[in-house]
Design a protein around this motif. Structure first.
Motif, PDB file in Angstrom:
ATOM      1  N   GLU A 321      -8.964 -28.464 -32.591  1.00  0.00           N
ATOM      2  CA  GLU A 321      -9.884 -28.866 -33.655  1.00  0.00           C
ATOM      3  C   GLU A 321     -10.783 -27.703 -34.065  1.00  0.00           C
ATOM      4  O   GLU A 321     -11.052 -27.487 -35.250  1.00  0.00           O
ATOM      5  CB  GLU A 321     -10.718 -30.063 -33.194  1.00  0.00           C
ATOM      6  N   ASP A 322     -11.258 -26.961 -33.053  1.00  0.00           N
ATOM      7  CA  ASP A 322     -12.075 -25.784 -33.366  1.00  0.00           C
ATOM      8  C   ASP A 322     -11.285 -24.769 -34.184  1.00  0.00           C
ATOM      9  O   ASP A 322     -11.807 -24.137 -35.111  1.00  0.00           O
ATOM     10  CB  ASP A 322     -12.571 -25.127 -32.075  1.00  0.00           C
ATOM     11  N   ARG A 325     -11.020 -25.899 -37.772  1.00  0.00           N
ATOM     12  CA  ARG A 325     -12.253 -25.645 -38.509  1.00  0.00           C
ATOM     13  C   ARG A 325     -12.379 -24.155 -38.851  1.00  0.00           C
ATOM     14  O   ARG A 325     -12.812 -23.788 -39.943  1.00  0.00           O
ATOM     15  CB  ARG A 325     -13.461 -26.114 -37.685  1.00  0.00           C
ATOM     16  N   ARG A 328     -10.165 -23.405 -41.697  1.00  0.00           N
ATOM     17  CA  ARG A 328     -10.717 -23.835 -42.981  1.00  0.00           C
ATOM     18  C   ARG A 328     -11.751 -22.829 -43.490  1.00  0.00           C
ATOM     19  O   ARG A 328     -11.827 -22.548 -44.686  1.00  0.00           O
ATOM     20  CB  ARG A 328     -11.327 -25.227 -42.847  1.00  0.00           C
ATOM     21  N   ARG A 329     -12.536 -22.289 -42.549  1.00  0.00           N
ATOM     22  CA  ARG A 329     -13.499 -21.272 -42.969  1.00  0.00           C
ATOM     23  C   ARG A 329     -12.794 -20.017 -43.481  1.00  0.00           C
ATOM     24  O   ARG A 329     -13.233 -19.388 -44.441  1.00  0.00           O
ATOM     25  CB  ARG A 329     -14.429 -20.905 -41.786  1.00  0.00           C
TER      26      ARG A 329
END
Length: 505
Positions: A321-322, A325, A328-329
């Motif tokens: 999950e990290d 994220r 996505r950044r």
């Protein structure tokens, strides 16, 4: 994950097999090259030795002709023989191989011997060379198989010539003896490997000289040998077969004389020729084997780690999950336009600002092209947005082909607007690039029924920055290119219009 393990095993096996196959092919090719090089060296040496042998026989032939002419001269027989002796004394300095010269009468009795007194009753009427000249009316020289010198007992090759009287009848023979040891000394100056041999035979396969010397090889007849008949038929060439003398497999090269019925051969043991290659091959196999062992160990360790990762998958969900994220950044910060593959607006702004600063610092030119696809909204309405996306991609590719320098930047400025940053390019140079782009886009020949031009075209605004500016030169450059683009559209589109160069602020 299990699929990853299978893929890793497959890749590891593929790498090891590929490296092994490539190494085997390289060793095989290297072996062929080694044998080819050995054949070439042998053939060159055979050609050189053939020239040497031809020189010896040519000097012998000339001496025989001189003796024959001297014997036809004036004076009685003792005087003529004395002149022959003088001729031989002068010529033997030029013919180191000369073992002696004899003159025989029609009955085979020796009339003269250049090396001394002739024992009474010396007769050679039963010699093969004498019988040949007596029965064959020819002025050609005859090179005979080795025979022993009747006085010294040493082996030698005879080179003889028929003598005729004034009516053309048989009058005797003049014969030269060429000592084998003289040939062997000459051949011995050649640096040969331990299994190498040099041979001089008649064209019919009868051995004349063999180096290294072997008395049992003297006079051997290979005319009935299948190898001799199969491989030595041409003027020169190479072959590989097992010797009938010692059973060793050798690489042979031969050269036939153009003037005399003799054949020079050079042979090298096949194992000897491949000795250096074998050493290198073993070294290569050892190194590659060690590398493959390392690759196998690392690959297996990788597979073990993958299997451990499978067992720890549950604990990695949070990390996943990290990672999502973080991805996505990264996507937000990405500098590439996803549709066209060109630089996006963010990248364009950064590069243009950087190039403006560098142009101001270095005092170099900087040009900008702003492009707009003509009537693109109509294109989308007529063909759909999927076709519009494909059109944008095709035009983007055309731009990349026109701006190929490492420092050039092609970017999607927004919508159907594209931009090209051209560092170190003045206004005329930028116009040339613009004209190339126009031609490239037209060459795409994309139909556009809603355009007056009938196909997809672009309008281009060209601006250049060639002097130092005060604040925000990149904004001035974009505005200038945008004004030029507006003029291009206003002038009928499908063209490039340039804004005059800026003056110092």
């Amino acid at each position: 994950m299990k699929r990853d393990v299978r893929l890793a095993k497959f890749l590891l096996l593929a790498v090891m097999l590929s490296v092994s196959a490539a190494t085997g092919w390289q060793l095989y090719a290297s072996r062929d090259q080694t044998l080819a090089a050995a054949d070439t060296n042998n053939l060159n040496l055979a050609n050189a030795l053939n020239i040497y042998a031809e020189g010896v026989f040519t000097q012998s032939d000339m001496l025989l002709q001189g003796v024959a002419e001297t014997l036809k001269g004036e004076g009685d027989e003792p005087e003529r023989l004395q002149r022959v002796q003088s001729l031989v004394e002068r010529q033997k300095r030029l013919l180191d191989q000369l073992d002696g010269l004899a003159v025989l009468d029609a009955g085979g009795d020796w009339l003269m011997y250049s090396k001394g007194r002739i024992p009474p009753g010396t007769n050679s009427a039963n010699r093969a060379y004498f019988i040949h000249h007596r029965e064959t009316r020819s002025n050609d020289v005859l090179i005979s198989p080795p025979i022993r010198n009747p006085f010294t007992g040493e082996w030698g090759i005879t080179v003889s010539r028929r003598l005729e009287d004034g009516k053309g009848g048989f009058a005797g023979v003049v014969v030269i003896g060429l000592g084998l040891q003289n040939f062997l000394r000459a051949f011995g100056t050649i640096a040969l490997p331990g299994t190498g041999t040099i041979g001089l035979t008649t064209n019919h396969g009868q051995m004349l000289v063999l180096y290294p010397y072997s008395e049992k090889a003297i006079g051997l007849d290979f005319s009935g040998s299948a190898n001799f008949q199969r491989h030595f038929g041409g003027t020169s060439g190479t072959a590989s077969f097992r010797s009938s003398i010692d059973g060793m497999k050798r690489l042979y090269a031969f050269r036939k004389s153009d003037r005399y019925p003799v054949l020079t051969t050079v042979a090298l043991g096949r194992d000897e020729a491949l000795k250096a290659w074998r050493h290198q091959a073993l070294l290569t196999i050892g190194v590659v084997g060690a590398l493959l062992a390392i690759v196998a160990a690392v690959g297996w360790r990788l597979i073990v780690n993958i299997q451990r990762r499978i067992s720890a998958e549950a604990s990695l969900l949070a990390a996943r999950e990290d990672l999502l994220r973080a991805n996505r950044r990264l996507e937000v910060l990405a500098t590439q336009d996803q549709l066209t593959g060109l630089a996006n607006r963010r990248s364009f702004d950064e590069v243009l600002a950087h190039e403006c600063r560098r142009a101001a610092r270095e005092g170099t030119a900087l040009s900008l092209l702003l492009l707009d696809l003509d009537y693109f909204k109509r294109f989308n309405d007529a063909y759909g947005h999927v076709a519009g996306d494909q059109c944008l991609k095709a035009v983007a590719t055309a731009l990349r082909r026109s701006a190929r320098r490492p420092g050039d930047l092609v970017a999607r400025y927004g919508g159907e607007e594209l931009a090209v940053v051209l560092p170190r390019t003045d206004l005329p140079g930028a116009r040339k690039v613009a004209e190339q782009i126009l031609a490239q886009v037209l060459a795409l020949d994309i139909p556009h029924s809603a355009s007056p031009h009938g196909r997809v075209t672009v309008s281009i605004g060209v601006a250049a920055l060639e002097a130092r500016h005060s604040d925000e030169p990149e904004q001035l450059l974009v505005e200038a290119a945008d004004r030029a683009l507006y003029k291009a559209k206003e002038s009928g589109r499908n063209r490039a219009v340039s804004e005059e160069e800026f003056a110092d602020a």
